[in-house]
Design a protein around this motif. Structure first.
Motif, mmCIF file in Angstrom:
data_model
loop_
_atom_site.group_PDB
_atom_site.id
_atom_site.type_symbol
_atom_site.label_atom_id
_atom_site.label_comp_id
_atom_site.label_asym_id
_atom_site.label_seq_id
_atom_site.Cartn_x
_atom_site.Cartn_y
_atom_site.Cartn_z
ATOM 1 N N MET A 1 49.834 32.720 49.823
ATOM 2 C CA MET A 1 51.144 33.240 49.453
ATOM 3 C C MET A 1 52.221 32.668 50.363
ATOM 4 S SD MET A 1 50.923 37.276 48.853
ATOM 5 C CE MET A 1 50.646 37.947 47.285
ATOM 6 N N PRO B 1 55.603 33.151 52.441
ATOM 7 C CA PRO B 1 56.132 34.326 53.149
ATOM 8 C C PRO B 1 57.151 35.127 52.338
ATOM 9 C CG PRO B 1 56.027 32.470 54.640
ATOM 10 C CD PRO B 1 55.645 31.953 53.285
ATOM 11 N N ARG B 2 57.946 34.462 51.514
ATOM 12 C CA ARG B 2 58.937 35.159 50.698
ATOM 13 C C ARG B 2 58.238 36.061 49.677
ATOM 14 N NH1 ARG B 2 63.593 34.339 50.887
ATOM 15 N NH2 ARG B 2 65.368 33.756 49.686
ATOM 16 N N GLU B 3 57.153 35.584 49.111
ATOM 17 C CA GLU B 3 56.385 36.392 48.151
ATOM 18 C C GLU B 3 55.719 37.571 48.860
ATOM 19 O OE1 GLU B 3 53.711 33.805 46.170
ATOM 20 O OE2 GLU B 3 55.296 32.699 45.135
ATOM 21 N N LYS B 4 55.246 37.346 50.063
ATOM 22 C CA LYS B 4 54.649 38.441 50.832
ATOM 23 C C LYS B 4 55.692 39.519 51.121
ATOM 24 C CE LYS B 4 50.957 36.065 53.301
ATOM 25 N NZ LYS B 4 50.444 35.677 54.622
ATOM 26 N N LEU B 5 56.897 39.086 51.432
ATOM 27 C CA LEU B 5 57.959 40.035 51.725
ATOM 28 C C LEU B 5 58.302 40.862 50.496
ATOM 29 C CD1 LEU B 5 59.966 41.073 53.812
ATOM 30 C CD2 LEU B 5 61.559 39.311 53.031
ATOM 31 N N LYS B 6 58.372 40.224 49.331
ATOM 32 C CA LYS B 6 58.644 40.967 48.091
ATOM 33 C C LYS B 6 57.528 41.961 47.809
ATOM 34 C CE LYS B 6 61.401 37.547 45.638
ATOM 35 N NZ LYS B 6 61.461 36.657 44.471
ATOM 36 N N PHE B 7 56.286 41.517 47.962
ATOM 37 C CA PHE B 7 55.134 42.392 47.721
ATOM 38 C C PHE B 7 55.155 43.575 48.677
ATOM 39 C CE2 PHE B 7 50.704 43.541 48.690
ATOM 40 C CZ PHE B 7 50.315 43.969 47.440
ATOM 41 N N LEU B 8 55.418 43.307 49.946
ATOM 42 C CA LEU B 8 55.458 44.369 50.950
ATOM 43 C C LEU B 8 56.579 45.355 50.650
ATOM 44 C CD1 LEU B 8 54.201 45.395 53.561
ATOM 45 C CD2 LEU B 8 55.836 43.980 54.808
#
Length: 48
Positions: free
Chosen positions: A1, A3-10
């Protein structure tokens, strides 16, 4: 993933958890208030 996608998911997961936590807290408070009113109903009925 990425990092931007991880941030959205989080962000989505934390939002869901806080929503569920808020609903659970409100339900707990309502149940607690109801139990308190039930407990004192007998005393109010007898005139104390």
């Amino acid at each position: 993933m990425v990092p931007r996608e991880k941030l959205k998911f989080l962000t989505v997961v934390l939002s869901i958890f806080s929503l569920v936590g808020s609903v659970a807290y409100i339900a707990y408070r309502l149940a607690n208030e109801r139990a308190y009113r039930e407990k004192w109903r007998d005393y109010n009925d007898c005139g104390i």
